[in-house]
Design an enzyme around this catalytic site. Structure first.
Site, short mmCIF file in Angstrom:
data_model
loop_
_atom_site.label_atom_id
_atom_site.label_comp_id
_atom_site.label_asym_id
_atom_site.label_seq_id
_atom_site.Cartn_x
_atom_site.Cartn_y
_atom_site.Cartn_z
N TYR A 1 0.87 -1.19 0.00
CA TYR A 1 0.00 0.00 0.00
C TYR A 1 0.90 1.23 0.00
O TYR A 1 1.83 1.31 0.81
CB TYR A 1 -0.89 -0.01 1.23
N ASP B 1 9.38 2.60 -0.24
CA ASP B 1 8.35 3.33 0.49
C ASP B 1 8.54 2.98 1.98
O ASP B 1 8.12 1.92 2.43
CB ASP B 1 6.96 2.92 0.00
N LYS C 1 4.62 9.36 8.87
CA LYS C 1 4.38 8.82 10.22
C LYS C 1 5.39 9.34 11.25
O LYS C 1 5.27 10.45 11.75
CB LYS C 1 4.36 7.28 10.16
P1 KE4 Z 1 -0.80 8.26 4.65
O1 KE4 Z 1 -1.32 9.00 3.43
O2 KE4 Z 1 -1.87 7.42 5.33
O3 KE4 Z 1 -0.05 9.19 5.63
O4 KE4 Z 1 0.32 7.25 4.17
C1 KE4 Z 1 0.02 6.31 3.18
C2 KE4 Z 1 0.99 5.14 3.29
C3 KE4 Z 1 2.01 5.02 2.37
N1 KE4 Z 1 2.91 4.02 2.45
C4 KE4 Z 1 2.84 3.10 3.45
C5 KE4 Z 1 3.86 2.01 3.50
C6 KE4 Z 1 1.82 3.18 4.42
O5 KE4 Z 1 1.76 2.25 5.42
C7 KE4 Z 1 0.87 4.21 4.35
C8 KE4 Z 1 -0.28 4.34 5.34
N2 KE4 Z 1 -0.43 3.28 6.27
C9 KE4 Z 1 -1.77 3.01 6.73
C10 KE4 Z 1 -1.71 1.87 7.74
N3 KE4 Z 1 -1.30 0.67 7.14
C11 KE4 Z 1 -2.42 4.22 7.32
C12 KE4 Z 1 -3.64 3.95 8.15
C13 KE4 Z 1 -4.88 4.41 7.45
O6 KE4 Z 1 -4.95 4.29 6.21
O7 KE4 Z 1 -5.79 4.88 8.18
#
Ligand code: KE4
Length: 432
Positions: A149, A244, A272
């Site tokens: 993701y 990533d 994060k």
């Molecule tokens: P954000 O746009 O949510 O800040 O980041 C996206 C993203 C990009 N790359 C990786 C490896 C990520 O894990 C994420 C976001 N992680 C999720 C949890 N697995 C965020 C939680 C959510 O979507 O509410």
């Protein structure tokens, strides 16, 4: 005996009202507990390794607001730094020395990063890095891995992990084919599949983007040689390697998975932890590539709140705290105790289970495994995971509400917290 019976009346009332106001009652899908069932708890406050819900129940937290709370929630030094920064205003929309400070810390820490640009989320960072890899190579296609993701931008919503996997969505409606036609996918840990894609698309692939340790299909570490192989294949084909590290950055090691595994990509995304709980993302890498980013180069990317002084402040203080010696040894030790304990208890109770941990990131699947990729992960008994999640929640243990997420510890978690968690798991594993 750990069993508790929590009253969650206020959570239920507030969440019922929320569902009338916001889609699914949440600001992000995975929070809705859709895949694990039951009522999500409504948070009131967090501190250290703990959550208190709106009904006053306390939980040991293994989500840590999805990774940022690696120093523990509301660390007093972060809060104090924010108080001081607040007195100077909440947003500048102009250069500030805070951006220089955090940029230098990121550049010093992450092997691949010679220059960095701050944005406001991991999604933004991944969107920008996909545009940058295409701008630099002049090629349109990119490879991602099934179950990984990279945020919710159109071009990444192809066999994506996290909430997309959690909800079993067949890749989101509203994403035109034209925006995903250039997104090629391969199974994680499968170098042959990547080589085949390069052979089928000669001189057309701009780059390969991956979570170097997958956290969005559950916890799936790279097989020996996988990252090295990707580094070689991308170099041989004139494509960029992009890690990533939004989740793994400053968690797997202070310098991220690329430090831990000794593989230096061309570009890296972060998020994060570098915001210490406030909205931040970043992308960075080789100076010759980053110099293409406007205004120093032609590739456009912008953001009103990018480099926000409060977010920079929280990130700076968080990274300072992580530099304390022994931080990652401690994280690895307590998380190994937790992960090994959970797996041992599950096996003692007769469950097919596999999983593991690296530093403060862990996961387990209810399948004998091994789990090398998303297809393997989907063989796990998600209904059993849901019962496990609910049972732990009822005993004051807050786990990620999806089989297709990873768990996170913090330096605030104590041996007693781990022991209490394992005692709860011993009860729950007997009844699921
Ligand atoms: P954000 O746009 O949510 O800040 O980041 C996206 C993203 C990009 N790359 C990786 C490896 C990520 O894990 C994420 C976001 N992680 C999720 C949890 N697995 C965020 C939680 C959510 O979507 O509410």
């Amino acid at each position: 005996m750990v069993t508790t019976s929590f009253k969650t009346t206020k959570s239920e009332e507030i969440f019922a009202a929320a569902q009338k106001l916001m889609p699914g009652g949440v600001s992000s899908p995975v929070r809705a507990f859709k895949s694990v069932g039951g009522q999500p708890i409504v948070f009131d406050r967090v501190k250290g390794a703990y959550i208190w819900d709106i009904d006053g129940n306390q939980y040991i937290d293994y989500v840590g607001t999805w990774g940022p709370a690696i120093c523990g929630h509301a660390h007093p030094e972060v809060i104090e730094a924010l108080h001081n920064a607040l007195a100077k205003g909440t947003s500048f929309g102009a250069p500030s020395v805070l951006e220089n400070v955090l940029a230098e810390m990121v550049i010093d820490a992450v092997p691949s990063i010679e220059m960095v640009r701050f944005v406001n989320s991991g999604t933004e960072a991944c969107m920008a890095v996909s545009r940058l890899m295409r701008a630099f190579t002049g090629r349109d296609k990119m490879i991602k891995f099934e179950g990984c993701y990279h945020g919710h931008a159109d071009m990444f919503l192809v066999k994506a992990g996290s909430g997309v996997a959690t909800l079993g969505l067949p890749d989101s409606p509203g994403v035109p084919k034209s925006t995903t036609v250039n997104t090629l996918t391969a199974p994680f840990n499968n170098l042959e599949a990547v080589k085949a894609l390069f052979e089928e698309n000669p001189n057309e692939i701009a780059g390969v983007i991956l979570e170097p340790v997958v956290g969005n299909a559950g916890f799936i570490p790279p097989d020996a040689g996988f990252l090295e192989g990707l580094r070689l294949i991308t170099r041989e084909n004139g494509a960029l390697l992009v890690f990533d590290e939004v989740m793994t950055g400053f968690r797997i090691a202070y310098g991220g998975a690329q430090e831990k595994f000794g593989i230096t990509p061309d570009l890296t995304t972060l998020g994060k932890i570098i915001g210490g709980g406030l909205p931040v993302g970043a992308y960075g890498g080789r100076r010759d590539i980053m110099s293409m980013v406007a205004p120093s180069g032609p590739m456009y990317q912008a953001g009103t709140l990018s480099g926000n002084p409060l977010a920079m402040t929280a990130g700076i203080k968080t990274l300072e705290l992580l530099q304390k010696s022994g931080t990652y040894d401690y994280l690895d030790r307590i998380t190994k105790k937790l992960s090994d304990g959970l797996l041992q208890i599950a096996k003692e109770k007769g469950h097919a289970v596999c999983g593991g941990q690296i530093s403060g990131m862990f996961g387990l699947f209810f399948t004998s495994g091994p789990v090398h990729n998303y297809e393997d992960a989907k063989k796990s008994e998600t209904a059993k995971f849901s019962r496990f999640h609910r049972g732990m929640l009822e005993r004051g243990i807050y786990l990620a509400p999806s089989q297709f997420e990873a768990g996170f510890t913090s330096v605030a978690h104590t041996e007693e917290d781990i022991d209490r968690t394992l005692a709860a798991a011993r009860e729950v594993m007997s009844s699921i």
